[in-house]
Scaffold this motif. Structure first.
Motif, PDB file in Angstrom:
ATOM      1  N   TYR A  36      10.069  -0.887  -8.864  1.00 13.85           N
ATOM      2  CA  TYR A  36       9.806  -0.334  -7.530  1.00 13.85           C
ATOM      3  C   TYR A  36      11.105   0.247  -6.948  1.00 13.85           C
ATOM      4  O   TYR A  36      12.192  -0.302  -7.162  1.00 13.85           O
ATOM      5  CB  TYR A  36       9.319  -1.435  -6.582  1.00 13.85           C
ATOM      6  N   ALA A  37      10.954   1.329  -6.173  1.00 13.29           N
ATOM      7  CA  ALA A  37      12.117   1.888  -5.447  1.00 13.29           C
ATOM      8  C   ALA A  37      11.645   2.406  -4.083  1.00 13.29           C
ATOM      9  O   ALA A  37      10.566   2.986  -3.977  1.00 13.29           O
ATOM     10  CB  ALA A  37      12.752   3.025  -6.230  1.00 13.29           C
ATOM     11  N   VAL A  38      12.448   2.148  -3.075  1.00 14.75           N
ATOM     12  CA  VAL A  38      12.189   2.714  -1.741  1.00 14.75           C
ATOM     13  C   VAL A  38      13.477   3.391  -1.279  1.00 14.75           C
ATOM     14  O   VAL A  38      14.565   2.821  -1.406  1.00 14.75           O
ATOM     15  CB  VAL A  38      11.771   1.627  -0.723  1.00 14.75           C
ATOM     16  N   ASP A  59       0.832  -1.218   0.000  1.00 17.35           N
ATOM     17  CA  ASP A  59       0.000   0.000   0.000  1.00 17.35           C
ATOM     18  C   ASP A  59       0.859   1.257   0.000  1.00 17.35           C
ATOM     19  O   ASP A  59       0.446   2.302  -0.521  1.00 17.35           O
ATOM     20  CB  ASP A  59      -0.912   0.034   1.238  1.00 17.35           C
ATOM     21  N   SER A  60       2.045   1.151   0.595  1.00 21.24           N
ATOM     22  CA  SER A  60       2.903   2.334   0.718  1.00 21.24           C
ATOM     23  C   SER A  60       3.371   2.843  -0.643  1.00 21.24           C
ATOM     24  O   SER A  60       3.736   4.016  -0.768  1.00 21.24           O
ATOM     25  CB  SER A  60       4.116   2.009   1.603  1.00 21.24           C
ATOM     26  N   PHE A  61       3.381   1.961  -1.655  1.00 16.37           N
ATOM     27  CA  PHE A  61       3.817   2.419  -2.978  1.00 16.37           C
ATOM     28  C   PHE A  61       2.858   3.447  -3.580  1.00 16.37           C
ATOM     29  O   PHE A  61       3.210   4.166  -4.493  1.00 16.37           O
ATOM     30  CB  PHE A  61       4.023   1.224  -3.926  1.00 16.37           C
ATOM     31  N   GLY A  62       1.664   3.524  -3.009  1.00 16.58           N
ATOM     32  CA  GLY A  62       0.741   4.543  -3.506  1.00 16.58           C
ATOM     33  C   GLY A  62       0.632   5.747  -2.583  1.00 16.58           C
ATOM     34  O   GLY A  62       0.019   6.752  -2.936  1.00 16.58           O
ATOM     35  N   SER A  63       1.231   5.653  -1.393  1.00 19.59           N
ATOM     36  CA  SER A  63       0.934   6.698  -0.411  1.00 19.59           C
ATOM     37  C   SER A  63       2.165   7.276   0.307  1.00 19.59           C
ATOM     38  O   SER A  63       2.135   8.407   0.759  1.00 19.59           O
ATOM     39  CB  SER A  63      -0.012   6.121   0.649  1.00 19.59           C
ATOM     40  N   HIS A  64       3.234   6.510   0.416  1.00 21.48           N
ATOM     41  CA  HIS A  64       4.362   6.939   1.254  1.00 21.48           C
ATOM     42  C   HIS A  64       5.373   7.717   0.416  1.00 21.48           C
ATOM     43  O   HIS A  64       5.752   7.267  -0.674  1.00 21.48           O
ATOM     44  CB  HIS A  64       5.025   5.694   1.864  1.00 21.48           C
ATOM     45  N   PRO A  65       5.857   8.868   0.918  1.00 22.88           N
ATOM     46  CA  PRO A  65       6.784   9.668   0.096  1.00 22.88           C
ATOM     47  C   PRO A  65       8.108   8.980  -0.232  1.00 22.88           C
ATOM     48  O   PRO A  65       8.793   9.394  -1.170  1.00 22.88           O
ATOM     49  CB  PRO A  65       7.022  10.924   0.944  1.00 22.88           C
ATOM     50  N   MET A  66       8.480   7.932   0.525  1.00 22.39           N
ATOM     51  CA  MET A  66       9.754   7.253   0.248  1.00 22.39           C
ATOM     52  C   MET A  66       9.578   6.079  -0.725  1.00 22.39           C
ATOM     53  O   MET A  66      10.547   5.432  -1.094  1.00 22.39           O
ATOM     54  CB  MET A  66      10.383   6.724   1.544  1.00 22.39           C
ATOM     55  N   PHE A  67       8.338   5.772  -1.098  1.00 20.77           N
ATOM     56  CA  PHE A  67       8.057   4.623  -1.952  1.00 20.77           C
ATOM     57  C   PHE A  67       7.647   5.107  -3.350  1.00 20.77           C
ATOM     58  O   PHE A  67       6.873   6.049  -3.466  1.00 20.77           O
ATOM     59  CB  PHE A  67       6.892   3.797  -1.382  1.00 20.77           C
ATOM     60  N   ALA A  68       8.148   4.425  -4.389  1.00 20.69           N
ATOM     61  CA  ALA A  68       7.751   4.785  -5.757  1.00 20.69           C
ATOM     62  C   ALA A  68       7.593   3.524  -6.601  1.00 20.69           C
ATOM     63  O   ALA A  68       8.301   2.537  -6.394  1.00 20.69           O
ATOM     64  CB  ALA A  68       8.792   5.705  -6.374  1.00 20.69           C
ATOM     65  N   LYS A  69       6.662   3.613  -7.556  1.00 16.71           N
ATOM     66  CA  LYS A  69       6.396   2.489  -8.462  1.00 16.71           C
ATOM     67  C   LYS A  69       6.102   3.075  -9.828  1.00 16.71           C
ATOM     68  O   LYS A  69       5.413   4.093  -9.936  1.00 16.71           O
ATOM     69  CB  LYS A  69       5.174   1.719  -7.937  1.00 16.71           C
ATOM     70  N   ALA A  70       6.659   2.461 -10.899  1.00 19.81           N
ATOM     71  CA  ALA A  70       6.398   2.969 -12.253  1.00 19.81           C
ATOM     72  C   ALA A  70       6.560   1.828 -13.246  1.00 19.81           C
ATOM     73  O   ALA A  70       7.220   0.824 -12.962  1.00 19.81           O
ATOM     74  CB  ALA A  70       7.349   4.107 -12.588  1.00 19.81           C
TER      75      ALA A  70
END
Ligand SMILES: Cc1cc2nc3c(=O)[nH]c(=O)nc-3n(C[C@H](O)[C@H](O)[C@H](O)COP(=O)(O)OP(=O)(O)OC[C@H]3O[C@@H](n4cnc5c(N)ncnc54)[C@H](O)[C@@H]3O)c2cc1C
Length: 508
Positions: free
Chosen positions: A432-434, A370-381
């Motif tokens: 994905y990147a965190v 869920d954090s990939f859509g909401s957390h500033p340190m998580f990104a998905k593309a």
């Protein structure tokens, strides 16, 4: 020449943060008692170092006053791991482990690349065993399989790393009853909710008392033949931490009262600060956001013996910078230290996200995804270039880094950084990147002291009547430019004990 730092009382008191030290310097003071009726020892700070100092001084007949800014005893012990290292302990003896201070010294210096202060380290290792044996004699017990060679940090060659089941609280469970007993016997006076705001010096520069401010704002001068600064470090004071180390305080994990008061008091009396340049961060923290100090929400499981890495780590330039499965934690910490902003992105593809073990201990898979859509340190593309754009690193670099990582696996070539565990290539989107960042729990800078724990001036002479113990003398002095096992709590307890125990000798 030692690396020195400077901070004015005025700057400090204006910027102390967290509302912990908000007073102005005293313009009017009330003397608590006549100078002729001075305490033998005034301890500033009832924490890890201050409590043993007061207990030992009281035990040998000294009249002791303890001034504590917070409403409670114990200081950082409420959150510290309480991990200690010492040679010649009863815990080693009952397991048949042979160990000596010399061996501890060699191991300690090896781990920190000979960067801790040799004089301070010698004093610490020579006396650490007695400190643990004193704790043991008063009911302290270590975990079942302890002592061990290591955990979390670089390993010793001998099992001398040991701590109690309740971490730092296991130490407080021993010192607090001893402290309260001495209070009940009238040997220790305690002022809680009272902060030291100045040191009283006579015409020769000798420290002869402490000006303290109560929570109602009353300023009082307490006279003392000796004063121990045991008020901790500055790892809860972002401005001072930056001034001392040149590094932004990424998260506030330390005790809120670790505001660096002792640095200001000691420097105001003629002392100086050193060892800020020995700073090194703790690896892999997940921060809540970029508003430093941020909340530390978790930590990437980067220990390859617990979780061999599937992903790659890249820096702000989109490049790999280290061997992800190097077993040395010191290597990993040191590699991150030299990256821009001490930050890195852990990058994975869809297959890795599905197959690899959990990244962050105690985080459910659901919370993580869920954090990939909401957390500033998580990104998905969907693509690596889009992922790079989202996290603000150069897309062509990231794509190139992944391409060469994949190619070396594909072609059966050795990894550019010597990595052994390469279970998969990064091929299938989405990607994905965190972001994980170095974080801090202690300060490395501190007041310079001599072999008798006396605070010294830049010319090497000591300030009569003024001592330092605990983090106020700097994590760089005891642990150096590394996280050397037990190098904060053990010397804090030990040096507090020595100041209290040897007051007659040190006081001369
Ligand atoms: C989360 C965490 C885990 C850690 N784990 C370990 C570990 O496992 N092993 C290890 O070796 N180290 C560890 N450390 C570091 C270690 O715990 C500390 O360096 C050590 O406990 C500090 O002891 P101290 O006596 O200097 O300060 P403290 O124990 O913090 O005591 C200082 C006291 O001074 C008081 N004070 C501050 N300002 C004033 C003032 N102006 N007047 C009067 N009183 C004042 C404070 O309120 C406090 O009670 C850890 C630190 C943290 C934050």
């Amino acid at each position: 020449m030692p690396n020195t730092h400077s901070i004015s009382k005025r700057t400090f008191l204006k910027t102390a943060g967290a509302g912990v030290l908000t007073s102005v310097l005293p313009t009017w003071r009330r003397a608590a008692h006549a100078a002729g009726d001075a305490y033998d020892l005034i301890v500033i700070g009832a924490g890890t170092a201050g409590m043993p100092a007061a207990i030992f001084a009281a035990d040998r007949g000294a009249r002791v006053l303890v001034i504590e800014k917070s409403p409670v005893l114990g200081g950082t012990l409420d959150r510290s791991g309480g991990q200690m290292s010492a040679a010649g302990t009863v815990f080693q003896k009952r397991k048949g482990i042979k160990d000596t201070p010399d061996a501890h010294f060699e191991d300690h210096m090896r781990i920190n690349h000979w960067s801790s202060d040799p004089m301070v380290t010698r004093l610490f290792v020579d006396n650490a065993g007695e400190s643990l044996n004193w704790l043991a004699a008063n009911g302290f017990e270590v975990l079942d399989n302890h002592p061990v060679k290591g955990a979390g940090h670089e390993f010793f060659t001998t099992a001398r790393y040991q701590w109690g089941k309740d971490n730092g609280k296991s130490i407080l469970a021993v010192t607090e009853p001893l402290f309260r007993k001495a209070m009940a016997e009238g040997k220790i006076d305690l002022k809680l909710d009272t902060g030291a705001v100045d040191l009283v010096q006579d015409g020769t520069g000798a420290v002869v008392g402490v000006t303290a401010e109560s929570d109602t704002g009353t300023l009082t001068d307490y006279m003392g033949k000796n004063v121990l600064l045991a008020s901790g470090g500055c790892a809860s004071n972002p401005r001072m931490f930056y001034d001392m180390h040149g590094v932004a305080l990424a998260s506030q994990v330390a005790y809120p009262y670790s505001q660096g008061a002792g640095f200001v008091l000691g420097q105001g009396a003629g002392g100086f600060l050193r060892y800020g340049e020995k700073y090194i961060g703790t690896f892999g923290g997940l921060l809540s956001d970029d508003n430093f100090p941020a909340t530390l929400e978790g930590s990437f499981e980067h220990h390859p013996n617990i979780r061999p890495p599937w992903e790659i780590y890249v820096n702000a330039n989109g490049e790999r910078f280290m061997c992800e499965d190097n077993p040395s934690i010191d290597y990993r910490e040191r590699s991150l230290l030299h990256q821009p902003g001490e930050r890195m992105w852990v990058v994975a593809d869809q297959d890795m996200i599905e197959k690899a073990p959990e990244w962050i201990p105690r985080w459910s898979k659901e919370k993580f995804m869920d954090s990939f859509g909401s957390h500033p340190m998580f990104a998905k593309a969907e693509s690596l270039t889009a992922l790079a754009a989202k996290v603000g690193i150069p897309g062509s670099m990231l794509a190139g880094t992944v391409k060469s990582y994949n190619a070396s696996i594909n072609e059966g070539l050795p990894d550019a950084f010597g990595r052994q565990h390469r279970p998969a290539q990064l091929k299938r989107g989405p990607f994905y990147a965190v972001r994980f960042t170095a974080w801090q729990l202690k300060s490395f800078a501190g007041l310079a002291i001599d072999a008798k724990l006396r605070v010294i001036r830049p010319d090497g002479s000591h300030i009569p009547g003024l001592f330092g113990a605990g983090e106020v003398i700097g994590g760089g002095a005891t642990g150096g430019n590394a996280y050397t096992n037990g190098s904060m709590v053990t010397p804090a307890v030990t040096f507090g004990r020595l100041v209290g125990q040897r007051m007659a000798v040190f006081g001369t």
